[in-house]
Design a protein around this motif. Structure first.
Motif, PDB file in Angstrom:
ATOM      1  N   SER A  58       0.813  -1.224   0.000  1.00  0.00           N
ATOM      2  CA  SER A  58       0.000   0.000   0.000  1.00  0.00           C
ATOM      3  C   SER A  58       0.844   1.270   0.000  1.00  0.00           C
ATOM      4  CB  SER A  58      -0.972   0.006   1.176  1.00  0.00           C
ATOM      5  OG  SER A  58      -0.269   0.013   2.396  1.00  0.00           O
ATOM      6  N   THR A  59       2.000   1.249   0.654  1.00  0.00           N
ATOM      7  CA  THR A  59       2.872   2.423   0.655  1.00  0.00           C
ATOM      8  C   THR A  59       3.431   2.658  -0.738  1.00  0.00           C
ATOM      9  OG1 THR A  59       3.449   2.089   2.977  1.00  0.00           O
ATOM     10  CG2 THR A  59       4.942   3.461   1.677  1.00  0.00           C
ATOM     11  N   LEU A  60       3.885   1.597  -1.382  1.00  0.00           N
ATOM     12  CA  LEU A  60       4.398   1.717  -2.743  1.00  0.00           C
ATOM     13  C   LEU A  60       3.303   2.195  -3.687  1.00  0.00           C
ATOM     14  CD1 LEU A  60       6.683   1.385  -4.786  1.00  0.00           C
ATOM     15  CD2 LEU A  60       6.050  -1.045  -4.974  1.00  0.00           C
ATOM     16  N   THR A  61       2.113   1.666  -3.537  1.00  0.00           N
ATOM     17  CA  THR A  61       0.998   2.086  -4.382  1.00  0.00           C
ATOM     18  C   THR A  61       0.753   3.584  -4.247  1.00  0.00           C
ATOM     19  OG1 THR A  61      -0.051  -0.074  -4.217  1.00  0.00           O
ATOM     20  CG2 THR A  61      -1.476   1.763  -4.821  1.00  0.00           C
ATOM     21  N   THR A  62       0.719   4.089  -3.036  1.00  0.00           N
ATOM     22  CA  THR A  62       0.512   5.524  -2.799  1.00  0.00           C
ATOM     23  C   THR A  62       1.632   6.337  -3.431  1.00  0.00           C
ATOM     24  OG1 THR A  62      -0.702   5.114  -0.754  1.00  0.00           O
ATOM     25  CG2 THR A  62       0.324   7.288  -0.989  1.00  0.00           C
ATOM     26  N   ASN A  63       2.862   5.893  -3.239  1.00  0.00           N
ATOM     27  CA  ASN A  63       3.999   6.625  -3.790  1.00  0.00           C
ATOM     28  C   ASN A  63       4.009   6.614  -5.311  1.00  0.00           C
ATOM     29  OD1 ASN A  63       4.896   7.295  -1.226  1.00  0.00           O
ATOM     30  ND2 ASN A  63       6.287   5.557  -1.101  1.00  0.00           N
ATOM     31  N   VAL A  64       3.689   5.480  -5.919  1.00  0.00           N
ATOM     32  CA  VAL A  64       3.624   5.390  -7.382  1.00  0.00           C
ATOM     33  C   VAL A  64       2.553   6.331  -7.914  1.00  0.00           C
ATOM     34  CG1 VAL A  64       2.972   3.877  -9.307  1.00  0.00           C
ATOM     35  CG2 VAL A  64       4.606   3.076  -7.583  1.00  0.00           C
ATOM     36  N   ARG A  65       1.399   6.319  -7.305  1.00  0.00           N
ATOM     37  CA  ARG A  65       0.313   7.202  -7.755  1.00  0.00           C
ATOM     38  C   ARG A  65       0.715   8.673  -7.636  1.00  0.00           C
ATOM     39  NH1 ARG A  65      -4.934   5.284  -8.168  1.00  0.00           N
ATOM     40  NH2 ARG A  65      -5.711   7.215  -7.272  1.00  0.00           N
ATOM     41  N   ASP A  66       1.354   9.034  -6.526  1.00  0.00           N
ATOM     42  CA  ASP A  66       1.784  10.418  -6.334  1.00  0.00           C
ATOM     43  C   ASP A  66       2.824  10.836  -7.371  1.00  0.00           C
ATOM     44  OD1 ASP A  66       0.101  10.899  -4.188  1.00  0.00           O
ATOM     45  OD2 ASP A  66       1.671  10.713  -2.667  1.00  0.00           O
ATOM     46  N   GLU A  67       3.797   9.980  -7.635  1.00  0.00           N
ATOM     47  CA  GLU A  67       4.840  10.335  -8.598  1.00  0.00           C
ATOM     48  C   GLU A  67       4.295  10.390 -10.020  1.00  0.00           C
ATOM     49  OE1 GLU A  67       7.437  11.725  -7.609  1.00  0.00           O
ATOM     50  OE2 GLU A  67       7.221  11.111  -5.523  1.00  0.00           O
ATOM     51  N   ILE A  68       3.395   9.483 -10.370  1.00  0.00           N
ATOM     52  CA  ILE A  68       2.770   9.551 -11.694  1.00  0.00           C
ATOM     53  C   ILE A  68       1.974  10.846 -11.819  1.00  0.00           C
ATOM     54  CG2 ILE A  68       0.951   8.535 -13.144  1.00  0.00           C
ATOM     55  CD1 ILE A  68       2.152   5.806 -12.504  1.00  0.00           C
ATOM     56  N   ALA A  69       1.286  11.230 -10.761  1.00  0.00           N
ATOM     57  CA  ALA A  69       0.545  12.496 -10.777  1.00  0.00           C
ATOM     58  C   ALA A  69       1.499  13.669 -10.967  1.00  0.00           C
ATOM     59  CB  ALA A  69      -0.259  12.662  -9.489  1.00  0.00           C
ATOM     60  N   ASP A  70       2.634  13.665 -10.260  1.00  0.00           N
ATOM     61  CA  ASP A  70       3.612  14.744 -10.417  1.00  0.00           C
ATOM     62  C   ASP A  70       4.121  14.818 -11.851  1.00  0.00           C
ATOM     63  OD1 ASP A  70       3.404  15.481  -7.739  1.00  0.00           O
ATOM     64  OD2 ASP A  70       5.204  14.370  -7.129  1.00  0.00           O
ATOM     65  N   VAL A  71       4.438  13.658 -12.450  1.00  0.00           N
ATOM     66  CA  VAL A  71       4.903  13.625 -13.837  1.00  0.00           C
ATOM     67  C   VAL A  71       3.824  14.205 -14.758  1.00  0.00           C
ATOM     68  CG1 VAL A  71       5.490  12.067 -15.748  1.00  0.00           C
ATOM     69  CG2 VAL A  71       6.531  11.721 -13.493  1.00  0.00           C
ATOM     70  N   LEU A  72       2.599  13.764 -14.569  1.00  0.00           N
ATOM     71  CA  LEU A  72       1.497  14.257 -15.391  1.00  0.00           C
ATOM     72  C   LEU A  72       1.342  15.768 -15.270  1.00  0.00           C
ATOM     73  CD1 LEU A  72      -1.064  13.832 -17.149  1.00  0.00           C
ATOM     74  CD2 LEU A  72      -2.305  13.508 -14.992  1.00  0.00           C
ATOM     75  N   LEU A  73       1.334  16.261 -14.056  1.00  0.00           N
ATOM     76  CA  LEU A  73       1.099  17.698 -13.841  1.00  0.00           C
ATOM     77  C   LEU A  73       2.220  18.548 -14.415  1.00  0.00           C
ATOM     78  CD1 LEU A  73      -0.424  17.571 -10.252  1.00  0.00           C
ATOM     79  CD2 LEU A  73      -1.617  17.676 -12.456  1.00  0.00           C
ATOM     80  N   TYR A  74       3.465  18.124 -14.245  1.00  0.00           N
ATOM     81  CA  TYR A  74       4.565  18.888 -14.846  1.00  0.00           C
ATOM     82  C   TYR A  74       4.526  18.792 -16.368  1.00  0.00           C
ATOM     83  CZ  TYR A  74       6.995  20.447 -10.667  1.00  0.00           C
ATOM     84  OH  TYR A  74       7.339  21.091  -9.508  1.00  0.00           O
ATOM     85  N   LEU A  75       4.158  17.642 -16.924  1.00  0.00           N
ATOM     86  CA  LEU A  75       4.059  17.516 -18.375  1.00  0.00           C
ATOM     87  C   LEU A  75       2.977  18.448 -18.918  1.00  0.00           C
ATOM     88  CD1 LEU A  75       4.967  16.168 -20.982  1.00  0.00           C
ATOM     89  CD2 LEU A  75       3.278  14.374 -20.533  1.00  0.00           C
ATOM     90  N   ILE A  76       1.844  18.512 -18.240  1.00  0.00           N
ATOM     91  CA  ILE A  76       0.772  19.421 -18.652  1.00  0.00           C
ATOM     92  C   ILE A  76       1.259  20.863 -18.606  1.00  0.00           C
ATOM     93  CG2 ILE A  76      -1.474  20.375 -17.979  1.00  0.00           C
ATOM     94  CD1 ILE A  76      -2.217  17.494 -17.074  1.00  0.00           C
ATOM     95  N   GLN A  77       1.945  21.232 -17.535  1.00  0.00           N
ATOM     96  CA  GLN A  77       2.442  22.604 -17.419  1.00  0.00           C
ATOM     97  C   GLN A  77       3.495  22.907 -18.479  1.00  0.00           C
ATOM     98  OE1 GLN A  77       2.700  24.043 -13.055  1.00  0.00           O
ATOM     99  NE2 GLN A  77       2.840  21.808 -12.987  1.00  0.00           N
ATOM    100  N   LEU A  78       4.362  21.953 -18.772  1.00  0.00           N
ATOM    101  CA  LEU A  78       5.365  22.151 -19.809  1.00  0.00           C
ATOM    102  C   LEU A  78       4.704  22.347 -21.168  1.00  0.00           C
ATOM    103  CD1 LEU A  78       8.303  22.188 -20.812  1.00  0.00           C
ATOM    104  CD2 LEU A  78       8.172  19.672 -20.926  1.00  0.00           C
ATOM    105  N   ALA A  79       3.770  21.473 -21.502  1.00  0.00           N
ATOM    106  CA  ALA A  79       3.062  21.604 -22.778  1.00  0.00           C
ATOM    107  C   ALA A  79       2.324  22.930 -22.857  1.00  0.00           C
ATOM    108  CB  ALA A  79       2.089  20.431 -22.963  1.00  0.00           C
TER     109      ALA A  79
END
Length: 106
Positions: A58-79
């Motif tokens: 469950s800890t890994l799942t939370t961390n993976v979801r958070d990091e994927i969200a960070d990648v997505l949000l920065y990619l959106i901002q970059l675009a």
């Protein structure tokens, strides 16, 4: 929520904090790279089987979801900062890849 609505939400979030001067392509791509690195670090020493079964921790799942969200949000901002339509370029790339990599014959 649409991609456009999320993009606007990110603009509003940055504006409310006075972050616009820092949200130029160089900084955003560097931040995106850092977040991808954080995502990589979560999987770095896992076996392929452990990586596929990441949800069993469950800890890994939370961390993976958070990091994927960070990648997505920065990619959106970059675009957004480069005035690139993510859906347009994504679909165009898949179109080119369909030509470059035809389906396997079975």
């Amino acid at each position: 929520m649409t991609l456009d609505a999320l993009t606007q939400r990110l603009r509003d979030f940055a504006s409310a904090r006075g972050w616009e001067p820092f949200h130029h392509p160089k900084n955003l791509v560097m931040a995106l790279s850092g977040e991808v690195g954080e995502l990589i670090s979560l999987f770095q020493w896992l076996t392929p089987e452990e990586a596929r079964e990441y949800r069993s921790d469950s800890t890994l799942t939370t961390n993976v979801r958070d990091e994927i969200a960070d990648v997505l949000l920065y990619l959106i901002q970059l675009a957004d900062s480069l005035d690139i339509d993510l859906l347009e370029v994504g679909n165009a790339k898949v179109d080119r890849n369909e030509t470059r990599f035809p389906p396997m014959q079975r």
